[in-house]
Design a protein around this motif. Structure first.
Motif, short mmCIF file in Angstrom:
data_model
loop_
_atom_site.label_atom_id
_atom_site.label_comp_id
_atom_site.label_asym_id
_atom_site.label_seq_id
_atom_site.Cartn_x
_atom_site.Cartn_y
_atom_site.Cartn_z
N ASN A 1 -4.32 -64.93 -14.17
CA ASN A 1 -2.57 -64.48 -13.72
C ASN A 1 -1.92 -65.57 -14.29
O ASN A 1 -2.29 -66.31 -15.24
N THR A 2 -0.54 -65.42 -14.05
CA THR A 2 0.59 -66.21 -14.61
C THR A 2 0.28 -67.62 -14.59
O THR A 2 0.61 -68.25 -15.36
N TYR A 3 0.07 -68.13 -13.33
CA TYR A 3 -0.30 -69.45 -12.94
C TYR A 3 -1.17 -70.12 -14.04
O TYR A 3 -1.27 -71.13 -14.52
N GLU A 4 -2.25 -69.18 -14.07
CA GLU A 4 -3.55 -69.60 -14.66
C GLU A 4 -3.31 -69.72 -16.36
O GLU A 4 -3.87 -70.53 -16.99
N LYS A 5 -2.25 -68.88 -16.58
CA LYS A 5 -2.17 -68.89 -18.24
C LYS A 5 -1.14 -69.80 -18.60
O LYS A 5 -1.44 -70.57 -19.56
N VAL A 6 -0.10 -70.62 -17.50
CA VAL A 6 0.56 -71.52 -18.20
C VAL A 6 0.20 -72.90 -17.68
O VAL A 6 0.86 -74.04 -17.89
N ASN A 7 -1.08 -73.04 -16.97
CA ASN A 7 -1.27 -74.35 -16.46
C ASN A 7 -2.99 -74.41 -17.10
O ASN A 7 -3.52 -73.46 -17.05
N ASN A 8 -3.12 -75.70 -17.59
CA ASN A 8 -4.50 -76.08 -18.17
C ASN A 8 -5.22 -76.41 -16.84
O ASN A 8 -5.43 -77.72 -16.69
N LEU A 9 -5.91 -75.56 -16.48
CA LEU A 9 -6.84 -75.95 -14.95
C LEU A 9 -8.17 -76.53 -15.34
O LEU A 9 -8.92 -75.97 -16.16
N ASN A 10 -8.80 -77.57 -14.61
CA ASN A 10 -9.69 -78.25 -14.95
C ASN A 10 -10.57 -78.12 -13.44
O ASN A 10 -10.41 -78.87 -12.71
N LEU A 11 -11.23 -76.81 -13.42
CA LEU A 11 -11.77 -76.72 -12.15
C LEU A 11 -13.18 -77.13 -11.66
O LEU A 11 -13.95 -77.50 -12.75
N ASP A 12 -13.55 -77.72 -10.40
CA ASP A 12 -15.00 -78.13 -10.29
C ASP A 12 -15.61 -77.05 -9.38
O ASP A 12 -15.04 -75.75 -9.11
N ALA A 13 -16.77 -77.32 -8.68
CA ALA A 13 -17.51 -76.42 -8.13
C ALA A 13 -16.81 -75.84 -6.65
O ALA A 13 -16.58 -74.75 -6.41
N LEU A 14 -15.91 -76.79 -6.21
CA LEU A 14 -15.14 -76.57 -4.87
C LEU A 14 -13.89 -75.67 -5.12
O LEU A 14 -13.67 -74.66 -4.58
N ASP A 15 -13.61 -75.89 -6.36
CA ASP A 15 -12.46 -74.96 -6.63
C ASP A 15 -12.79 -73.35 -6.81
O ASP A 15 -11.94 -72.43 -6.37
N LEU B 1 -15.28 -72.16 -5.09
CA LEU B 1 -15.87 -71.83 -4.04
C LEU B 1 -14.65 -71.26 -3.23
O LEU B 1 -14.75 -70.47 -2.29
N ILE B 2 -13.35 -71.79 -3.10
CA ILE B 2 -12.15 -71.43 -2.34
C ILE B 2 -11.36 -70.60 -3.26
O ILE B 2 -10.12 -70.42 -2.98
N GLY B 3 -11.82 -70.20 -4.46
CA GLY B 3 -11.13 -68.97 -4.84
C GLY B 3 -10.14 -69.23 -6.08
O GLY B 3 -9.24 -68.49 -6.38
N ARG B 4 -10.28 -70.14 -6.60
CA ARG B 4 -9.31 -70.71 -7.83
C ARG B 4 -9.77 -70.30 -9.20
O ARG B 4 -8.95 -70.57 -10.19
N GLY B 5 -10.90 -69.77 -9.50
CA GLY B 5 -11.53 -69.12 -10.60
C GLY B 5 -10.76 -68.19 -11.01
O GLY B 5 -10.25 -67.57 -10.10
N SER B 6 -10.99 -67.65 -12.31
CA SER B 6 -10.62 -66.46 -12.75
C SER B 6 -11.35 -65.25 -12.26
O SER B 6 -12.65 -65.33 -12.24
N GLY B 7 -10.74 -63.91 -12.25
CA GLY B 7 -11.40 -62.95 -11.86
C GLY B 7 -10.63 -61.68 -11.44
O GLY B 7 -9.33 -61.70 -11.65
N GLY B 8 -11.16 -60.61 -10.90
CA GLY B 8 -10.48 -59.57 -10.51
C GLY B 8 -9.48 -59.94 -9.38
O GLY B 8 -9.54 -60.98 -8.61
N VAL B 9 -8.55 -59.06 -8.99
CA VAL B 9 -7.58 -59.08 -7.95
C VAL B 9 -8.23 -59.91 -6.66
O VAL B 9 -7.48 -60.70 -6.19
N ASN B 10 -9.24 -59.29 -6.23
CA ASN B 10 -9.70 -59.69 -4.98
C ASN B 10 -11.14 -60.43 -5.09
O ASN B 10 -11.80 -60.32 -4.01
N THR B 11 -11.47 -60.76 -6.30
CA THR B 11 -12.93 -61.22 -6.38
C THR B 11 -13.16 -62.78 -6.01
O THR B 11 -14.67 -62.87 -6.49
N THR B 12 -12.32 -63.58 -6.42
CA THR B 12 -12.61 -65.01 -6.63
C THR B 12 -13.13 -65.88 -5.60
O THR B 12 -13.65 -66.91 -5.88
N HIS B 13 -12.65 -65.38 -4.32
CA HIS B 13 -13.12 -66.61 -3.36
C HIS B 13 -14.63 -66.46 -2.87
O HIS B 13 -14.93 -65.70 -2.16
N VAL B 14 -15.40 -67.29 -3.36
CA VAL B 14 -16.98 -67.31 -3.11
C VAL B 14 -17.13 -67.35 -1.72
O VAL B 14 -18.16 -66.79 -1.37
#
Length: 299
Positions: A152-166, A168-181
């Motif tokens: 999404n726009t936020y993910e495009k403009v920010n260089n995100l360095n995600l860990d496993a917890l991120d 799990l709580i839905g901060r990864g990229s994916g479909g509109v409603n698919t990311t919160h593990v």
């Protein structure tokens, strides 16, 4: 109705269970791809509402297709509540909206989803997984006409360095409603307690896919990316909600395991080529083989 569904639950109750299990994911998808972007001044009101619009549109298209088919084509005097809940099409529309990118053009989504769901009424609905096929077509059209991304726009403009917890709580990229593990796992637990749900499919397909990705990451000396590969692109959501479709997945126990292994392996193979299409493509291929798989397992 498919023989597999002939248990204590009717199709209406099955739909309701699936809708309820989706609600937390719909809420987090609205926050991640709408509210959060609006708070950070990255989108206006249309962008804020877009996740909600896609969800409502998907559901409404499914209802509209049912109305056209039942009342206009077949001319049945069906009540609206039966039209909504006695067919999977409203759920199918919502699932399609869930797995596509937030960047998807609303007109493109509306036209492709309406055409595909309407066409599915005139063919045997157990021949191919219409949700996976429709989402696949939408992603493919975007890919050949421009640049496709789940970010999404936020993910495009920010260089995100995600860990496993991120993830799990839905901060990864994916479909509109698919990311919160975590919420996806909770939904899976709820569904696994229902007789109609084919729990073997998400379990074995996830294991096979994860092992495939880990092996690939070791070979390419990129093991640190394994978590990103496994939790991104809506793959686990696809296994939980789309691959388990009652009409286009095996009904026998052995058939479900074989089917799961197939889609897990195919997903891993396609992921190497083009990740956004991997799980959806695997489900389309697996769904076209499900009847043959069951026949082989019944011998």
């Amino acid at each position: 109705m498919n023989n597999y569904l002939k248990n204590n639950l009717n199709q209406k109750k099955i739909n309701i269970y699936l809708f309820i299990s989706l609600i937390p994911l719909l809420i987090t998808g609205f926050y991640k791809n709408g509210i959060k972007l609006y708070i950070n001044d990255l989108v206006g009101i249309p962008g804020l509402l877009k996740p909600l619009i896609l969800d409502i549109l998907g559901f409404t298209i499914g209802v509209l297709v049912n109305i056209i088919y039942e009342k206009i084509i077949k001319k049945k005097p069906s009540k609206l509540k039966h039209i909504i809940f006695d067919s999977y099409h409203p759920l199918y529309g919502l699932l399609i909206a869930s797995v596509i990118s937030i960047n998807t053009n609303i007109i493109l989504f509306t036209l492709v989803t309406f055409i595909m769901l309407l066409l599915s009424k005139f063919i045997k609905q157990d021949k191919v997984n219409i949700v996976a096929l429709t989402a696949l077509i939408i992603i493919f059209i975007i890919h050949i006409t421009g640049t496709f991304t789940f970010n999404n726009t936020y993910e495009k403009v920010n260089n995100l360095n995600l860990d496993a917890l991120d993830y799990l709580i839905g901060r990864g990229s994916g479909g509109v409603n698919t990311t919160h593990v975590i919420l996806l796992i909770i939904s899976l637990i709820i569904l696994c307690n229902q007789k109609f749900y084919k729990k073997e499919i998400p379990f074995y397909s996830s294991i096979v896919f994860s092992l495939g990705i880990i092996i690939y990451s070791v070979i390419t000396n990129d093991i640190g990316k394994s978590i990103d590969h496994i939790f991104s692109n809506g793959i686990l959501f696809t296994y939980v909600f789309i691959a388990t479709d009652s009409l286009t997945s095996p009904r026998t126990y052995k058939g479900k395991i074989i089917y799961s292994i197939i889609i897990g392996l195919v997903t891993a193979g396609l992921y190497i080529i083009y990740p956004p299409l991997s799980a959806l493509g695997a489900v389309v291929i697996g769904s076209m083989c499900h009847d043959t798989i069951d026949k082989l397992c019944e011998k």
